[in-house]
Motif scaffolding. Structure first.
Motif, PDB file in Angstrom:
ATOM      1  N   ASN A 207     -33.120 -11.422   9.890  1.00  0.00           N
ATOM      2  CA  ASN A 207     -31.825 -10.760  10.079  1.00  0.00           C
ATOM      3  C   ASN A 207     -32.025  -9.516  10.949  1.00  0.00           C
TER       4      ASN A 207
ATOM      5  N   ASP B 279     -25.004  -3.965  10.970  1.00  0.00           N
ATOM      6  CA  ASP B 279     -25.828  -4.081   9.765  1.00  0.00           C
ATOM      7  C   ASP B 279     -26.696  -5.329   9.829  1.00  0.00           C
ATOM      8  N   ALA B 280     -27.980  -5.135  10.143  1.00  0.00           N
ATOM      9  CA  ALA B 280     -28.928  -6.253  10.168  1.00  0.00           C
ATOM     10  C   ALA B 280     -30.108  -5.933   9.242  1.00  0.00           C
ATOM     11  N   LEU B 281     -29.766  -5.436   8.039  1.00  0.00           N
ATOM     12  CA  LEU B 281     -30.827  -5.089   7.082  1.00  0.00           C
ATOM     13  C   LEU B 281     -31.351  -6.335   6.386  1.00  0.00           C
ATOM     14  N   TYR B 282     -30.443  -7.067   5.743  1.00  0.00           N
ATOM     15  CA  TYR B 282     -30.823  -8.292   5.031  1.00  0.00           C
ATOM     16  C   TYR B 282     -29.834  -9.392   5.341  1.00  0.00           C
TER      17      TYR B 282
ATOM     18  N   VAL C  52     -24.331  -8.613  10.155  1.00  0.00           N
ATOM     19  CA  VAL C  52     -24.955  -9.753  10.808  1.00  0.00           C
ATOM     20  C   VAL C  52     -25.253 -10.825   9.754  1.00  0.00           C
TER      21      VAL C  52
ATOM     22  N   ILE D 260     -24.407 -11.852   6.968  1.00  0.00           N
ATOM     23  CA  ILE D 260     -23.842 -11.602   5.638  1.00  0.00           C
ATOM     24  C   ILE D 260     -24.006 -10.103   5.361  1.00  0.00           C
ATOM     25  N   PRO D 261     -23.073  -9.452   4.693  1.00  0.00           N
ATOM     26  CA  PRO D 261     -23.275  -8.027   4.425  1.00  0.00           C
ATOM     27  C   PRO D 261     -24.550  -7.822   3.598  1.00  0.00           C
ATOM     28  N   SER D 262     -25.353  -6.859   3.991  1.00  0.00           N
ATOM     29  CA  SER D 262     -26.620  -6.641   3.292  1.00  0.00           C
ATOM     30  C   SER D 262     -26.342  -6.204   1.861  1.00  0.00           C
TER      31      SER D 262
HETATM   32  K   LIG Z   1     -26.819  -8.297   7.241  1.00  0.00           K
END
Ligand SMILES: [K+]
Ligand SMILES: NC(=O)C1=CN([C@@H]2O[C@H](COP(=O)(O)OP(=O)(O)OC[C@H]3O[C@@H](n4cnc5c(N)ncnc54)[C@H](O)[C@@H]3O)[C@@H](O)[C@H]2O)[C@@H](O)CC1
Length: 516
Positions: A60, A131-134, A163, A165-167
């Protein structure tokens, strides 16, 4: 539209790579480009805009780095905020981190002790957060350090694009166990994940955009049984325009067994639901003393009075007449407002094994069966049951909490076990078929939590069954249309003032959308 679990998506991605030879890094590139395209649709020009891209160590985060690169190339100012050490990156994500580094672009590490201050400063001058944390690889709960980051981001008052799915949302259930990014938009890859359409994940996701990342259609097609998000397109395919030769007999003779002294409204709402959904002929059977009241404001339906108890509920003696009426009907709906009077309960239990037509069972019709659910599994006609979580809890003899915690699973298991269609009410109504199909309904709102709303739904489903829709389609389309009518009603009347009767009023508009 098909929806998938994290594992199903992982398998599709893997098949795309192994069977078709599409390199993972290509999928990642397409994913990143897809997000940038959505951003450009939303804000037209990214040039000169300031983006903060939150990047985790998994794939992600890799997508996030592709997004950062393309935004930079298009003239945006991009801050990459890493929630990991560069040495933690692997595979395709590492490839994209290396490219970003070689481009000479700065990286801010926010996983260090000073990270929170760096983040605060970055957010001050940010226009849009990515948001590309998880993504789908996330399990459990975010750690405290990450929770702080998420809280800051959520209160920053900047638009957030998640990105995939919301982290913080669990991809398979929509559950949120700790902190979670509250996105304005979520751009998801290939197919929507279950967690994006089930609450509370759906509420955290904002508007959902599904982008193609070049996965071969054979891998993403819905073949055989599967999980589907109901859309207008899905349900429209189940309806066909009426033939010019059609007559009222062609659209189903619906018999409704509902009501009791004090609950005549439930019976009338069910009958009206069936009528508004297009049933050809509706007969409403009520306890005999309330027949005049039931008939008084129900011009379009016929009414029948059946033997009753001293309390004005159906008595056991109603059985023979009822079976006689069933012979002249195509569909039966039973339950709204019938009470759990012991005699009425006996009537329902004796009636069920003798049924000869498809039947919708709701409310006290279900409560009558809660101590003898084997009857449900032993009927020979197609059944649709429409429990709310409380009724489902009585049927399965487990707590409401347990059911709500795993709605999809309980609906599916019950449908297969009892060989019938289950419509489990609640936010994100689930329809499960005995063959293993699952439909998730996105329409509806809390304004529909009002007395009589469920009775209308029962009537709608019976009306659709009468017009020849398969049981699972009648239940799924019924849920969608009922929710859509409720959404249209609430738009005009507000959540607090919308009544069940208003859902009926807006049903024609919801149905018109199907035939547009
Ligand atoms: K994400
Ligand atoms: N080929 C593919 O599989 C593709 C994957 N894509 C992206 O990859 C994502 C899935 O990537 P990954 O499977 O690498 O995982 P993620 O990037 O979703 O997960 C991030 C990392 O966090 C770790 N983690 C999980 N739970 C945690 C927790 N509670 N606290 C701290 N760390 C935790 C995981 O071990 C993983 O290393 C998708 O959501 C999508 O964005 C896309 O690039 C398209 C192609």
């Amino acid at each position: 539209m098909r929806v998938v679990t994290a594992e199903e998506m992982r398998q599709i991605d893997q098949d795309a790579m192994e069977q078709y030879g599409i390199p993972g890094v290509v999928l990642m590139e397409n994913a990143g480009i897809g997000v940038v395209r959505v951003i450009e649709e939303l804000i037209q020009n990214v040039r000169g805009k300031v983006f903060s891209v939150l990047v985790g160590k998994g794939n992600n985060g890799g997508d996030g780095l592709v997004i950062a690169r393309h935004l930079h190339n298009k003239g945006a100012q991009v801050k990459v905020l890493l929630m990991a050490n560069p040495s933690d990156f692997r595979g395709d994500a590492k490839v994209n981190l290396n490219i970003w580094e070689k481009m000479g672009q700065p990286i801010y590490q926010i996983n260090q002790t000073t990270g929170i201050n760096i983040l605060k400063l970055a957010l001050l001058s940010t226009d849009i957060i990515v948001d590309a944390l998880y993504g789908t690889g996330f399990h459990g709960e975010v750690e405290e350090k990450v929770a702080k980051v998420i809280e800051l981001v959520n209160v920053s008052n900047r638009p957030i694009i998640s990105v995939d799915i919301p982290s913080g949302v669990l991809a398979d259930s929509g559950k949120v166990l700790g902190a979670c990014i509250r996105a304005n938009h979520t751009v998801t890859f290939g197919l929507p994940k279950l967690g994006l359409v089930m609450e509370p994940g759906a509420s955290f996701a904002g508007e959902i955009h599904v982008v193609d990342i070049s996965l071969p259609g054979k891998l993403t097609d819905l073949s055989g049984s599967g999980k589907q998000l109901l859309t207008l397109e899905t349900i429209s395919a189940w309806f066909s325009p009426r033939s010019p030769e059609g007559h009222k007999g062609s659209y189903g003779r619906v018999l409704i067994l509902a009501g009791s002294r004090g609950m005549v409204g439930a019976a009338r709402l069910t009958a009206k639901g069936a009528l508004r959904a297009g049933a050809g002929l509706v007969t409403l059977a009520v306890p005999e003393s309330v027949q005049p009241v039931a008939a008084a404001s129900l011009d379009e339906a016929m009414t029948k009075g059946l033997p009753e108890t001293g309390e004005g509920t159906f008595s056991e003696d109603a059985l023979d007449m009822l079976l006689e009426y069933c012979k002249q009907a195509d569909v039966l709906a039973l339950g709204p407002g019938i009470t759990t009077h012991p005699e009425t309960v006996k009537l329902i239990r004796t009636l069920l094994p003798k049924l000869t037509i498809p039947t919708v069972i709701d409310a006290d019709g279900l409560n009558a069966l809660s101590e003898s659910t084997d009857i449900l599994g032993n009927t020979t006609v197609p059944l649709v049951i429409t429990p709310h979580p409380g009724e489902m809890s009585r049927l399965l003899n487990i707590s409401v909490h347990e059911i709500q915690d795993d709605r999809l699973n309980y609906a599916t298991v019950a449908a297969i076990e009892w060989n019938l269609t289950v419509l489990l009410k609640g936010a994100g109504t689930i329809v499960a078929s005995p063959g293993g199909n699952v439909y998730i309904n996105p329409t509806g709102n809390p304004g529909m939590a009002t007395g009589g709303s469920g009775d209308v739904l029962t009537g709608i489903i019976a009306g659709l069954l009468g017009q020849g829709l398969a049981p699972e389609h009648a239940a799924a389309a019924g849920a969608y249309l009922h929710g859509r009518a409720g959404d249209l009603a609430v738009r005009q009347l507000g959540q607090m003032s919308t009544l069940a009767g208003d859902i009926l009023k807006y049903l024609p508009e919801a149905l018109r959308e199907v035939f547009k």
